[in-house]
Design a protein around this motif. Structure first.
Motif, mmCIF file in Angstrom:
data_model
loop_
_atom_site.group_PDB
_atom_site.id
_atom_site.type_symbol
_atom_site.label_atom_id
_atom_site.label_comp_id
_atom_site.label_asym_id
_atom_site.label_seq_id
_atom_site.Cartn_x
_atom_site.Cartn_y
_atom_site.Cartn_z
ATOM 1 N N LYS A 1 0.952 -1.036 0.089
ATOM 2 C CA LYS A 1 0.065 -0.015 0.146
ATOM 3 C C LYS A 1 0.900 1.197 0.150
ATOM 4 N N GLU A 2 0.280 2.440 -0.462
ATOM 5 C CA GLU A 2 1.187 3.631 -0.255
ATOM 6 C C GLU A 2 1.347 3.881 1.131
ATOM 7 N N ASN A 3 2.240 4.781 1.583
ATOM 8 C CA ASN A 3 2.762 5.041 2.806
ATOM 9 C C ASN A 3 1.611 5.836 3.609
ATOM 10 N N GLY A 4 1.330 5.340 4.537
ATOM 11 C CA GLY A 4 0.234 5.874 5.536
ATOM 12 C C GLY A 4 0.683 6.020 6.730
ATOM 13 N N GLY A 5 1.777 5.372 7.173
ATOM 14 C CA GLY A 5 2.324 5.619 8.699
ATOM 15 C C GLY A 5 1.851 4.043 9.330
ATOM 16 N N HIS A 6 2.346 4.033 10.594
ATOM 17 C CA HIS A 6 1.861 2.715 11.409
ATOM 18 C C HIS A 6 0.517 2.550 11.626
ATOM 19 N N GLY A 7 -0.281 3.466 11.904
ATOM 20 C CA GLY A 7 -1.590 3.497 12.102
ATOM 21 C C GLY A 7 -2.466 2.660 10.929
ATOM 22 N N PHE B 1 2.575 8.998 14.372
ATOM 23 C CA PHE B 1 3.357 8.140 15.512
ATOM 24 C C PHE B 1 2.354 8.066 16.914
ATOM 25 N N TYR B 2 2.866 7.177 17.669
ATOM 26 C CA TYR B 2 2.292 6.853 19.100
ATOM 27 C C TYR B 2 0.822 6.664 19.026
ATOM 28 N N VAL B 3 0.432 6.143 17.923
ATOM 29 C CA VAL B 3 -1.232 5.953 17.688
ATOM 30 C C VAL B 3 -1.432 4.418 18.601
ATOM 31 N N ASP B 4 -0.185 3.557 18.966
ATOM 32 C CA ASP B 4 -0.508 2.365 19.572
ATOM 33 C C ASP B 4 -1.384 2.827 21.107
ATOM 34 N N MET C 1 10.988 14.270 20.812
ATOM 35 C CA MET C 1 11.000 15.702 20.862
ATOM 36 C C MET C 1 10.541 16.276 19.771
ATOM 37 N N LYS C 2 11.276 15.744 18.720
ATOM 38 C CA LYS C 2 10.958 16.287 17.220
ATOM 39 C C LYS C 2 9.570 15.955 16.784
ATOM 40 N N ARG C 3 8.936 14.966 17.327
ATOM 41 C CA ARG C 3 7.465 14.483 16.876
ATOM 42 C C ARG C 3 6.298 14.934 17.906
ATOM 43 N N ILE C 4 6.790 15.982 18.739
ATOM 44 C CA ILE C 4 6.058 16.232 19.851
ATOM 45 C C ILE C 4 4.535 16.632 19.565
ATOM 46 N N ASP C 5 4.386 17.083 18.589
ATOM 47 C CA ASP C 5 2.793 17.503 18.101
ATOM 48 C C ASP C 5 2.165 16.432 17.749
ATOM 49 N N GLN C 6 2.710 15.314 17.327
ATOM 50 C CA GLN C 6 2.161 13.941 17.087
ATOM 51 C C GLN C 6 1.898 13.357 18.391
ATOM 52 N N GLN C 7 2.639 13.576 19.281
ATOM 53 C CA GLN C 7 2.337 12.887 20.649
ATOM 54 C C GLN C 7 1.037 13.679 21.300
ATOM 55 N N ARG D 1 -1.087 15.341 19.814
ATOM 56 C CA ARG D 1 -2.212 15.176 19.161
ATOM 57 C C ARG D 1 -3.102 13.735 19.541
ATOM 58 N N VAL D 2 -2.109 12.690 19.498
ATOM 59 C CA VAL D 2 -2.726 11.436 20.100
ATOM 60 C C VAL D 2 -3.264 11.294 21.733
ATOM 61 N N THR D 3 -2.381 12.227 22.576
ATOM 62 C CA THR D 3 -2.859 12.283 23.767
ATOM 63 C C THR D 3 -4.140 12.761 23.922
ATOM 64 N N GLU D 4 -4.539 13.878 23.182
ATOM 65 C CA GLU D 4 -5.899 14.259 22.947
ATOM 66 C C GLU D 4 -6.928 13.475 22.599
ATOM 67 N N MET D 5 -6.522 12.746 21.464
ATOM 68 C CA MET D 5 -7.442 11.995 21.007
ATOM 69 C C MET D 5 -7.904 10.785 21.958
ATOM 70 N N VAL D 6 -7.000 10.263 22.864
ATOM 71 C CA VAL D 6 -7.157 9.376 23.849
ATOM 72 C C VAL D 6 -8.216 9.827 24.783
ATOM 73 N N ALA D 7 -7.797 11.182 25.273
ATOM 74 C CA ALA D 7 -8.634 11.806 26.286
ATOM 75 C C ALA D 7 -10.062 12.062 25.970
ATOM 76 N N GLU D 8 -10.484 12.395 24.441
ATOM 77 C CA GLU D 8 -11.548 12.369 24.012
ATOM 78 C C GLU D 8 -12.353 11.253 23.493
ATOM 79 N N CYS D 9 -11.761 10.106 23.425
ATOM 80 C CA CYS D 9 -12.597 8.944 22.500
ATOM 81 C C CYS D 9 -13.509 8.133 23.299
ATOM 82 N N VAL D 10 -13.304 8.323 24.741
ATOM 83 C CA VAL D 10 -14.147 7.500 25.635
ATOM 84 C C VAL D 10 -14.876 8.366 26.716
#
Length: 345
Positions: free
Chosen positions: A64-70, A191-194, A233-239, A241-250
């Motif tokens: 597949k085309e590149n879409g990341g780990h998730g 990243f960090y979607v696990d 640290m370089k990918r902190i914006d993604q970290q 984003r995932v933190t906030e998704m986790v906080a809001e999904c349940v």
């Protein structure tokens, strides 16, 4: 019938993916292994195709085309035929003896019946091993104090998590139907979607089965690894984003009505993620990073004020949001100490 589907997202994994796949192959025809080539530019695709050619009843190569780990995790779940679904990172591997024990127990509980899902656990939990392979150091993470060993249990039967314990993707194997029911879908190119994968489905789980075996070897040490401090640290914006998704999904208030112990754990999990984000923003040491830290907390407050105050004054995340320069130094010192003790990346 396939008892377990293993999804192995691969991106430029040619130098290490064979170790992973070879351990999974020992499960034979009772399992399926989906190798998801995520737009690799090295020899990953060819290796995946060779495995499918050699083991057509077990291995499926998907390109597949590149879409990341998730994206790879999503594709594997979409294609999964197994009763259970487990993600294995391409640089990790299984202990063969522990794997054999897990598969035998799954087969035993299923009893070879096509409708066995009525009587089997929604979630298997096994130990995982932090493996600093290059340094010859390992650390096993178990759950003996939380779940009864090799007995079916529910969330209201669990014990108390220690500070070093939390449920991560590497320790969990969900029923495929539970994952699909939960609606979990991981964002692409992130990243960090696990963290989302190991959190959102939990309230849909009614029965749990813990095996005290060191199954999953989680490799640590690559310079480009997402959990490497400098990379994070370089990918902190993604970290963030995932933190906030986790906080809001349940809706944790709803979870608490049925499973108060689970709600407590899930709140603690958000606290850990906020702590990680806060600490790494402090490590960046810029005014922009400090503003991002304040904004992250304010967004949590705007979403759910009661959750914000629980997190703000919790032992974990609260201590990473101490005021002033001294507060920041205390937070970093605590982080360095914990890193040394628990040997994480």
């Amino acid at each position: 019938m396939k008892y377990i589907t293993f999804a192995v997202p691969c991106y430029n994994s040619e130098s290490y993916m064979r170790r992973c796949v070879d351990t999974l192959l020992t499960g034979g025809k009772d399992v399926e292994i989906i190798l998801i080539d995520d737009g690799s530019t090295d020899g990953t695709a060819q290796i995946a195709d060779a495995y499918e050619l050699a083991h057509p009843d077990i291995v499926r190569a998907v390109h597949k085309e590149n879409g990341g780990h998730g994206s790879g995790v999503n594709k594997g779940l979409e294609l999964a035929d197994g009763i259970y679904y487990k993600v294995v990172d391409s640089d990790d591997w299984f202990d063969i003896d522990a794997y054999r024990q897990l598969l035998e127990r799954v087969k035993e509980l299923c009893g070879g019946s096509a409708d066995c899902e009525k009587n089997i656990p929604d979630l298997f939990v096994c130990n995982y091993v932090y493996d600093h392979l290059d340094e010859g150091k390992t650390r096993s993470m178990d759950y003996r104090n939380i779940f009864p060993t090799e007995k079916m249990c529910g969330w209201n039967d669990i014990g108390r998590f220690r500070p070093s314990q939390y449920l991560i993707m590497h320790s969990l194997m969900f029923r495929t139907s539970i994952l699909k029911k939960s609606g979990v879908k991981l964002p692409e190119h992130t990243f960090y979607v696990d963290n989302l994968f190991s959190y959102q489905p939990l309230p849909y789980v009614e029965s749990i089965y813990y095996m005290d075996i060191d199954l999953y070897h989680y490799y640590l040490g690559r310079e480009d690894q997402s959990v490497n401090e400098k990379v994070l640290m370089k990918r902190i914006d993604q970290q963030i984003r995932v933190t906030e998704m986790v906080a809001e999904c349940v809706d944790l208030d709803e979870v608490k009505k049925k499973y108060p112990k689970l709600a407590s754990y899930m709140t603690r999990n958000i606290s850990i993620m906020l702590s990680i984000s806060s600490i790494h923003l402090l490590l960046i040491e810029t005014a922009e990073a400090e503003q991002k830290r304040r904004d992250m907390w304010e967004r949590i407050k705007a979403y759910n004020a009661s959750l914000y105050y629980r997190l703000r004054y919790s032992t974990l995340s609260g201590l990473t949001y101490l005021p002033g320069r001294l507060g920041g130094k205390l937070t970093i010192s605590g982080y360095r100490f914990a890193k040394k003790i628990y040997q994480f990346q």
